[in-house]
Design an enzyme around this catalytic site. Structure first.
Site, PDB file in Angstrom:
ATOM      1  N   GLU A 119       0.833  -1.216   0.000  1.00 15.41           N
ATOM      2  CA  GLU A 119       0.000   0.000   0.000  1.00 15.41           C
ATOM      3  C   GLU A 119       0.867   1.264   0.000  1.00 15.41           C
ATOM      4  O   GLU A 119       0.828   2.046   0.957  1.00 15.41           O
ATOM      5  CB  GLU A 119      -0.900   0.000   1.241  1.00 15.41           C
ATOM      6  N   PRO A 120       1.661   1.493  -1.040  1.00 18.00           N
ATOM      7  CA  PRO A 120       2.491   2.707  -1.034  1.00 18.00           C
ATOM      8  C   PRO A 120       1.663   3.959  -1.272  1.00 18.00           C
ATOM      9  O   PRO A 120       0.720   3.946  -2.069  1.00 18.00           O
ATOM     10  CB  PRO A 120       3.443   2.472  -2.219  1.00 18.00           C
ATOM     11  N   GLY A 121       1.983   5.011  -0.565  1.00 20.85           N
ATOM     12  CA  GLY A 121       1.322   6.297  -0.799  1.00 20.85           C
ATOM     13  C   GLY A 121       2.375   7.324  -1.156  1.00 20.85           C
ATOM     14  O   GLY A 121       2.613   7.660  -2.304  1.00 20.85           O
ATOM     15  N   ARG A 179       2.261  19.670   7.536  1.00 18.27           N
ATOM     16  CA  ARG A 179       3.302  18.745   7.989  1.00 18.27           C
ATOM     17  C   ARG A 179       4.408  19.400   8.840  1.00 18.27           C
ATOM     18  O   ARG A 179       4.782  18.861   9.877  1.00 18.27           O
ATOM     19  CB  ARG A 179       3.938  18.011   6.802  1.00 18.27           C
ATOM     20  N   TYR A 220       4.472  17.794  12.464  1.00 13.69           N
ATOM     21  CA  TYR A 220       5.521  16.792  12.722  1.00 13.69           C
ATOM     22  C   TYR A 220       6.924  17.387  12.830  1.00 13.69           C
ATOM     23  O   TYR A 220       7.880  16.653  13.051  1.00 13.69           O
ATOM     24  CB  TYR A 220       5.593  15.765  11.586  1.00 13.69           C
ATOM     25  N   CYS A 265      -1.908  32.906  12.400  1.00 17.82           N
ATOM     26  CA  CYS A 265      -1.609  33.444  13.731  1.00 17.82           C
ATOM     27  C   CYS A 265      -1.254  32.336  14.708  1.00 17.82           C
ATOM     28  O   CYS A 265      -1.999  32.051  15.658  1.00 17.82           O
ATOM     29  CB  CYS A 265      -2.798  34.261  14.230  1.00 17.82           C
ATOM     30  N   GLU A 266      -0.173  31.663  14.450  1.00 17.25           N
ATOM     31  CA  GLU A 266       0.347  30.591  15.307  1.00 17.25           C
ATOM     32  C   GLU A 266       1.857  30.606  15.149  1.00 17.25           C
ATOM     33  O   GLU A 266       2.352  30.658  14.011  1.00 17.25           O
ATOM     34  CB  GLU A 266      -0.123  29.209  14.819  1.00 17.25           C
ATOM     35  N   TYR A 268       0.189  13.894   1.466  1.00 19.18           N
ATOM     36  CA  TYR A 268      -0.207  14.469   2.747  1.00 19.18           C
ATOM     37  C   TYR A 268      -0.045  15.999   2.741  1.00 19.18           C
ATOM     38  O   TYR A 268       0.320  16.608   3.742  1.00 19.18           O
ATOM     39  CB  TYR A 268       0.588  13.821   3.907  1.00 19.18           C
TER      40      TYR A 268
HETATM   41  N1  LLP Z   1      -1.333   1.649   4.681  1.00 24.37           N
HETATM   42  C1  LLP Z   1      -1.756   2.013   5.907  1.00 24.37           C
HETATM   43  C2  LLP Z   1      -2.555   1.071   6.688  1.00 24.37           C
HETATM   44  C3  LLP Z   1      -1.422   3.272   6.427  1.00 24.37           C
HETATM   45  O1  LLP Z   1      -1.830   3.608   7.654  1.00 24.37           O
HETATM   46  C4  LLP Z   1      -0.657   4.169   5.642  1.00 24.37           C
HETATM   47  C5  LLP Z   1      -0.342   5.503   6.137  1.00 24.37           C
HETATM   48  C6  LLP Z   1      -0.261   3.746   4.354  1.00 24.37           C
HETATM   49  C7  LLP Z   1      -0.606   2.471   3.912  1.00 24.37           C
HETATM   50  C8  LLP Z   1       0.541   4.621   3.434  1.00 24.37           C
HETATM   51  O2  LLP Z   1       1.748   4.963   3.996  1.00 24.37           O
HETATM   52  P1  LLP Z   1       2.882   5.678   3.106  1.00 24.37           P
HETATM   53  O3  LLP Z   1       3.335   4.691   2.046  1.00 24.37           O
HETATM   54  O4  LLP Z   1       2.285   6.864   2.482  1.00 24.37           O
HETATM   55  O5  LLP Z   1       3.945   6.011   4.082  1.00 24.37           O
HETATM   56  N2  LLP Z   1       0.346  12.355   7.437  1.00 24.37           N
HETATM   57  C9  LLP Z   1       1.613  11.698   7.643  1.00 24.37           C
HETATM   58  C10 LLP Z   1       1.603  10.275   7.154  1.00 24.37           C
HETATM   59  C11 LLP Z   1       0.555   9.419   7.810  1.00 24.37           C
HETATM   60  C12 LLP Z   1       0.546   8.036   7.263  1.00 24.37           C
HETATM   61  C13 LLP Z   1      -0.620   7.278   7.784  1.00 24.37           C
HETATM   62  N3  LLP Z   1      -0.718   5.950   7.263  1.00 24.37           N
HETATM   63  C14 LLP Z   1       2.705  12.528   6.979  1.00 24.37           C
HETATM   64  O6  LLP Z   1       2.409  13.596   6.455  1.00 24.37           O
HETATM   65  O7  LLP Z   1       3.862  12.148   7.014  1.00 24.37           O
END
Ligand code: LLP
Length: 440
Positions: free
Chosen positions: A294-296, A333, A337, A364-365, A393
């Site tokens: 599941e790459p994002g 982000r 983070y 204003c933060e 994200y």
């Molecule tokens: N699968 C599951 C179950 C997940 O919880 C996530 C991300 C992914 C796949 C995809 O992960 P990736 O390949 O994108 O790392 N908002 C944060 C990232 C939160 C990720 C949450 N879960 C940021 O901006 O870094």
């Protein structure tokens, strides 16, 4: 004079991997679109997604998987970038999707995405979301608690259907670039403790006729750049799967989640896909199960930028603040983070000295900070910059805090661009607000 050295000396592959390049006249381009030219037509701030870069990275990742394991499915994590145009590009290259809400499922259905390529993750799915997923015939629902499992069994039995599921385990081995994006530790809210699987399995197979148990799902954390972390993680999961298989559990598939990192800093090395492929081949392929990933971020992150205009330069006794029109309402982000994104000027100017800036937004933060003590060529109000690697994200996490309307999204493709999300207007925001009668 230290003229633009940092930018002129940037190796082209650092820019190219993001679909970026400076033209001979010093204009930053994304997938062939001249960005300074674009700003003549579009107010700031704006998101720009390079469709060609996005597609290239998706195919590159899929190719790595295909050569590493015989049975594999790749599901893009929609949460990282959820625009329907992006989902359509993925549909055209036969990708799958990983969704986390009925909203994301609706997006997929809206563009006719094949539902048998969709998996549903997430720790808090409502009854109506479970029902929606079941009725949509998606590939698999990743279950995160016994309570959720029972609810799904009931919903499926009422509908006279069988729900295909995987059990998401909490492996008690988490990783992640920031504590806030680590998901695999025992204390995290995600998954079912791995040591409960042996007792849970027979309960499902014997007592829940409306559940079809497909396998295991897992996700350790996000933004991992070190292949060795994947090695450790996959070794641990493989060991658990083998133990369970030896105990007689029938496991058809393993969903390995995402987490594949990208270099946010120009100094970081990218994830080595060849090494990652070898690890997957060596550790996971011998399990003889169908693998899902599941790459994002890996796919969407480097494909997007946030364009912003300098509103003001404020010199104090000790600092020079570069005040942008984009803020934490656009890109959360850094404030959330402490994430650090590289920034480039949209236009290279000859013989411009470098300056150290505190790069901030208008919100204003105090946490509305993009970079501290950051080197950029001298800029003036009205100049434009690009905040890099904001495809993942980025736009999806933005808000209209301080009543700043959501910024538009543009899609760049082969030197051309389209507006794929209009700028929200203050009228759009106000039209959703009502005054109760009692306030005279
Ligand atoms: N699968 C599951 C179950 C997940 O919880 C996530 C991300 C992914 C796949 C995809 O992960 P990736 O390949 O994108 O790392 N908002 C944060 C990232 C939160 C990720 C949450 N879960 C940021 O901006 O870094």
């Amino acid at each position: 004079m230290a003229i633009m050295k940092k930018f002129l000396s940037l190796p082209t592959d650092i820019l190219n991997s993001r679909g970026l390049a400076y033209s001979a006249s010093g204009d930053l381009c994304l997938d062939g679109v001249n960005l300074p030219y674009l700003t003549k037509y579009l107010d700031s701030p704006s998101w720009v997604i390079g469709a060609d870069t996005f597609k290239y990275r998706a195919m590159q990742f899929y190719q790595m998987l295909e050569t590493s394991c015989p049975r594999v499915n790749c599901h893009f994590a929609v949460k990282s970038l959820d625009h329907v145009a992006i989902l359509k590009i993925l549909k055209n290259i036969e990708f799958g999707l990983d969704i986390v809400s009925s909203g994301e499922l609706s997006r997929a259905l809206h563009i006719g995405f094949p539902t048998h390529k969709i998996v549903f993750s997430g720790v808090g799915k409502t009854d109506s979301e479970l029902n929606f997923a079941l009725q949509s015939n998606i590939a698999q629902i990743n279950i995160e608690s016994l309570g959720e499992l029972k609810r799904l069994n009931k919903i499926a039995s009422q509908a006279n259907m069988v729900a295909p599921i995987a059990i998401r385990i909490n492996p008690d081995l988490g990783y992640g670039a920031y504590k806030k994006i680590t998901t695999g530790n025992k204390t995290d809210k995600f998954g079912i403790p791995w040591n409960e699987i042996l007792s849970l399995w027979p309960k499902i197979t014997e007592e829940m006729p409306n559940i079809q148990l497909k396998g295991i799902a897992v996700h350790g954390g996000s933004q991992i750049l070190d292949e060795k972390k994947f090695l450790n993680f996959y070794q641990r999961i493989a060991q658990l799967i083998k133990t369970w298989q030896n105990q007689g559990l029938k496991i058809d598939s393993l969903d390995c989640g995402g987490g594949f990192g990208i270099p946010y800093s120009f100094n970081e090395e990218p994830l080595n896909l060849r090494k990652l492929g070898k690890i997957i081949h060596k550790i996971l392929s011998p399990l003889n199960v169908m693998l899902r990933f599941e790459p994002g971020r890996y796919i969407s992150g480097p494909a997007g930028i946030l364009i912003s205009r300098v509103i003001e330069i404020k010199q104090t006794e000790s600092q020079k603040f570069l005040i942008l029109d984009a803020g934490m309402n656009d890109l959360l982000r850094p404030a959330l983070y402490g994430a650090q994104h590289e920034i480039l000027p949209l236009k290279q100017k000859e013989n411009t000295p470098n300056n150290k800036y505190e790069v901030v937004g208008p919100i204003c933060e105090s946490s509305d900070f993009f970079r501290r003590n950051y080197t950029l060529p001298q800029l003036s109000p009205g100049d434009y910059i690009a905040i890099l690697d904001t495809g993942a994200y980025g736009s999806v996490m933005s808000s209209s805090y301080n009543s700043h309307p959501l910024s538009p999204i543009l899609l760049a493709h082969n030197g051309k661009w389209d507006i794929i999300r209009k700028r929200q207007t203050i009228e759009d925001i106000l039209s959703n607000e009502t005054l109760p009668d009692w306030i005279s």
